[in-house]
Write a protein that holds these residues in place. Structure first.
Motif, short mmCIF file in Angstrom:
data_model
loop_
_atom_site.label_atom_id
_atom_site.label_comp_id
_atom_site.label_asym_id
_atom_site.label_seq_id
_atom_site.Cartn_x
_atom_site.Cartn_y
_atom_site.Cartn_z
N ARG A 73 0.84 -1.21 0.00
CA ARG A 73 0.00 0.00 0.00
C ARG A 73 0.86 1.25 0.00
NH1 ARG A 73 -4.01 1.64 5.03
NH2 ARG A 73 -4.59 3.70 4.24
N ALA A 74 1.95 1.24 0.74
CA ALA A 74 2.84 2.41 0.80
C ALA A 74 3.56 2.66 -0.51
CB ALA A 74 3.85 2.24 1.92
N SER A 75 3.67 1.61 -1.34
CA SER A 75 4.38 1.76 -2.62
C SER A 75 3.49 2.29 -3.73
CB SER A 75 4.97 0.41 -3.02
OG SER A 75 3.93 -0.53 -3.30
N ILE A 76 2.22 2.60 -3.44
CA ILE A 76 1.29 3.13 -4.46
C ILE A 76 0.80 4.51 -4.01
CG2 ILE A 76 -0.73 2.58 -5.88
CD1 ILE A 76 -0.56 -0.27 -4.85
N PRO A 77 1.63 5.54 -4.15
CA PRO A 77 1.25 6.86 -3.61
C PRO A 77 0.09 7.51 -4.34
CG PRO A 77 3.28 7.02 -4.88
CD PRO A 77 2.95 5.56 -4.79
N GLN A 78 -0.09 7.14 -5.63
CA GLN A 78 -1.16 7.80 -6.40
C GLN A 78 -2.53 7.24 -6.08
OE1 GLN A 78 1.08 5.78 -7.59
NE2 GLN A 78 0.27 4.44 -9.21
N GLU A 79 -2.59 6.16 -5.35
CA GLU A 79 -3.87 5.55 -5.00
C GLU A 79 -4.04 5.53 -3.49
OE1 GLU A 79 -6.11 4.52 -7.08
OE2 GLU A 79 -5.08 4.37 -9.01
N SER A 116 -18.03 8.72 -6.38
CA SER A 116 -18.58 9.71 -5.46
C SER A 116 -18.37 11.08 -6.08
CB SER A 116 -17.88 9.60 -4.09
OG SER A 116 -16.49 9.82 -4.24
N GLU A 117 -18.63 12.12 -5.32
CA GLU A 117 -18.57 13.46 -5.90
C GLU A 117 -17.16 13.83 -6.34
OE1 GLU A 117 -20.17 16.24 -3.18
OE2 GLU A 117 -22.22 15.46 -3.31
N ASP A 118 -16.15 13.35 -5.62
CA ASP A 118 -14.79 13.80 -5.90
C ASP A 118 -13.80 12.66 -6.13
OD1 ASP A 118 -14.87 12.84 -3.39
OD2 ASP A 118 -13.83 14.50 -2.42
N ALA A 119 -14.28 11.41 -6.32
CA ALA A 119 -13.33 10.31 -6.46
C ALA A 119 -13.95 9.15 -7.22
CB ALA A 119 -12.86 9.83 -5.08
N LEU A 120 -13.05 8.28 -7.72
CA LEU A 120 -13.44 7.05 -8.39
C LEU A 120 -12.98 5.88 -7.51
CD1 LEU A 120 -14.43 5.49 -10.93
CD2 LEU A 120 -12.08 5.68 -11.80
N HIS A 121 -13.88 4.94 -7.21
CA HIS A 121 -13.58 3.84 -6.29
C HIS A 121 -13.69 2.51 -7.04
CE1 HIS A 121 -14.10 6.82 -3.09
NE2 HIS A 121 -15.25 7.12 -3.66
N THR A 139 -9.12 4.14 -4.14
CA THR A 139 -9.75 5.45 -4.33
C THR A 139 -8.78 6.37 -5.05
OG1 THR A 139 -11.07 5.19 -2.34
CG2 THR A 139 -10.82 7.43 -3.20
N ARG A 140 -9.22 6.92 -6.14
CA ARG A 140 -8.41 7.91 -6.88
C ARG A 140 -9.21 9.20 -6.99
NH1 ARG A 140 -5.43 6.68 -12.50
NH2 ARG A 140 -4.04 5.66 -11.00
N SER A 141 -8.57 10.27 -6.55
CA SER A 141 -9.24 11.57 -6.57
C SER A 141 -9.52 12.00 -8.01
CB SER A 141 -8.38 12.62 -5.87
OG SER A 141 -8.95 13.90 -6.00
N ASN A 142 -10.64 12.67 -8.16
CA ASN A 142 -11.00 13.19 -9.49
C ASN A 142 -10.32 14.52 -9.80
OD1 ASN A 142 -12.68 11.08 -10.18
ND2 ASN A 142 -14.49 12.03 -9.28
N ALA A 143 -9.50 15.03 -8.89
CA ALA A 143 -8.90 16.35 -9.10
C ALA A 143 -8.03 16.36 -10.34
CB ALA A 143 -8.09 16.77 -7.87
N ALA A 144 -7.17 15.33 -10.47
CA ALA A 144 -6.29 15.29 -11.65
C ALA A 144 -7.11 15.09 -12.93
CB ALA A 144 -5.27 14.17 -11.49
N THR A 145 -8.11 14.18 -12.81
CA THR A 145 -8.96 13.94 -13.98
C THR A 145 -9.72 15.20 -14.37
OG1 THR A 145 -9.19 11.63 -13.35
CG2 THR A 145 -10.80 12.52 -14.91
N ASN A 146 -10.25 15.88 -13.36
CA ASN A 146 -10.99 17.12 -13.63
C ASN A 146 -10.09 18.19 -14.23
OD1 ASN A 146 -13.33 15.98 -12.67
ND2 ASN A 146 -13.08 16.79 -10.60
N ALA A 147 -8.82 18.22 -13.76
CA ALA A 147 -7.88 19.18 -14.33
C ALA A 147 -7.62 18.88 -15.80
CB ALA A 147 -6.57 19.17 -13.54
N GLN A 148 -7.44 17.58 -16.12
CA GLN A 148 -7.26 17.20 -17.52
C GLN A 148 -8.49 17.55 -18.35
OE1 GLN A 148 -6.30 13.07 -17.64
NE2 GLN A 148 -4.29 13.32 -16.68
N ILE A 149 -9.66 17.25 -17.81
CA ILE A 149 -10.89 17.54 -18.53
C ILE A 149 -11.05 19.04 -18.73
CG2 ILE A 149 -13.40 17.42 -18.41
CD1 ILE A 149 -13.06 14.76 -16.93
#
Length: 307
Positions: A73-79, A116-121, A139-149
């Motif tokens: 888990r510690a080796s996956i910082p983006q998730e 959810s409102e701000d993430a993909l699970h 859980t991956r935040s939608n912030a990066a995705t929203n920035a790309q969009i």
């Protein structure tokens, strides 16, 4: 110029609507593709984790499997990866971030996606040997995705606006060059004709419909000019004939006005010349009558001169 504006604005709006629809469709497809890639990445990580945990649990036991999970888990910082329980646990840290009703299909499927409102699970069930009904939650935040969009939307909007503006300017130039200016020349030609100016215009070259219309207009104006000249010639002939008629009437009137006095003058002069008026009284009377008739002829000549 009004015609150019009236034609350009609808065309530019139509192009804007088409580009807007295409942009929306493309962005929607890109959003779906981004979410699909994110989901696929989460699934691949989940399956790798699950395989490693199951192997560690079979060989080293549950305690080492949990320790391995923490290390991975510690080796996956983006998730944001954690283990959640699917039963009615009272531990808030072990509850899923989505309603449990959304995870009911985990009993039948290898993974379940939820948003959810701000993430993909993404949820992947753990084996029953884990101890409680549990699953790995990614859980991956939608912030990066929203920035790309947002960046894609901004670029697509700028592209659509630029294309609409360029298309509008191009349409305006084309309409002004090939429609508005020829029509203005035609209108100016008719205004000159209305003012009585039938002077010929330089020939117009071109094979399009408006050039043919200009050439046809020039032919019509040339025919009108010829008809106008013929009409003026006829009017001049009529005026000349009218003057001749007037002169003839005047001459007949003068002849009538002078004929009678001249006859009287001639008869009285003959009386005097033949000696038939031999008394002074007779000669004076004849002279008086001759004078009156001369005055009458002078008056008739004066009236004719006024006419």
């Amino acid at each position: 110029m009004k015609l150019a504006v009236e034609l350009t604005i609808p065309l530019a709006l139509a192009l804007s609507a088409i580009l807007t629809f295409q942009t929306y469709d493309r962005i929607s497809a890109e959003i779906a593709l981004i979410e699909a890639y994110a989901h696929q990445g989460q699934l691949e990580i989940a399956h790798v984790l699950l395989a490693a945990i199951e192997h560690e649990q079979r060989t080293e036991g549950a305690v080492m499997a949990r320790e391995l999970f923490r290390e991975l888990r510690a080796s996956i910082p983006q998730e944001d990866v954690r283990v959640v329980r699917l039963d009615d646990t009272m531990d808030a840290d072990m509850r899923p971030r989505v309603p449990r009703e959304a995870l009911a299909r985990l009993a039948e499927e290898r993974s379940v996606d939820a948003t959810s409102e701000d993430a993909l699970h993404t949820y992947v069930p753990l084996p029953a040997s884990w101890g409680h009904p549990s699953a790995i939650e990614f859980t991956r935040s939608n912030a990066a995705t929203n920035a790309q969009i947002g960046d894609r939307v901004l670029r697509a909007t700028a592209f659509a606006a630029g294309m609409s503006l360029a298309f509008g300017v191009l349409c305006w130039l084309l309409v002004v060059t090939f429609v508005d200016r020829p029509m203005e020349r035609i209108f100016a030609r008719f205004r000159k004709v209305r003012a009585g100016d039938f002077s010929p215009e330089p020939p117009h070259d071109g094979l399009d419909e408006l050039s043919a219309l200009e050439q046809g207009t020039d032919e019509i104006v040339a025919r009108l000019a010829a008809d106008n000249r013929a009409l003026r010639d006829k009017e001049e002939a009529l005026r000349h004939a009218d003057r001749l008629t007037t002169i003839g009437t005047l001459a007949a009137g003068i002849a009538h006005e002078l004929g009678t006095p001249l006859n009287v003058v001639g008869m009285r002069a003959k009386l005097i010349a033949n000696g038939r008026a031999d008394t002074p009284e007779a000669i004076g009377e004849n002279a008086r009558i001759i004078g009156e008739q001369c005055d009458r002829m002078i008056e008739a000549a004066r009236k004719a001169n006024k006419v």
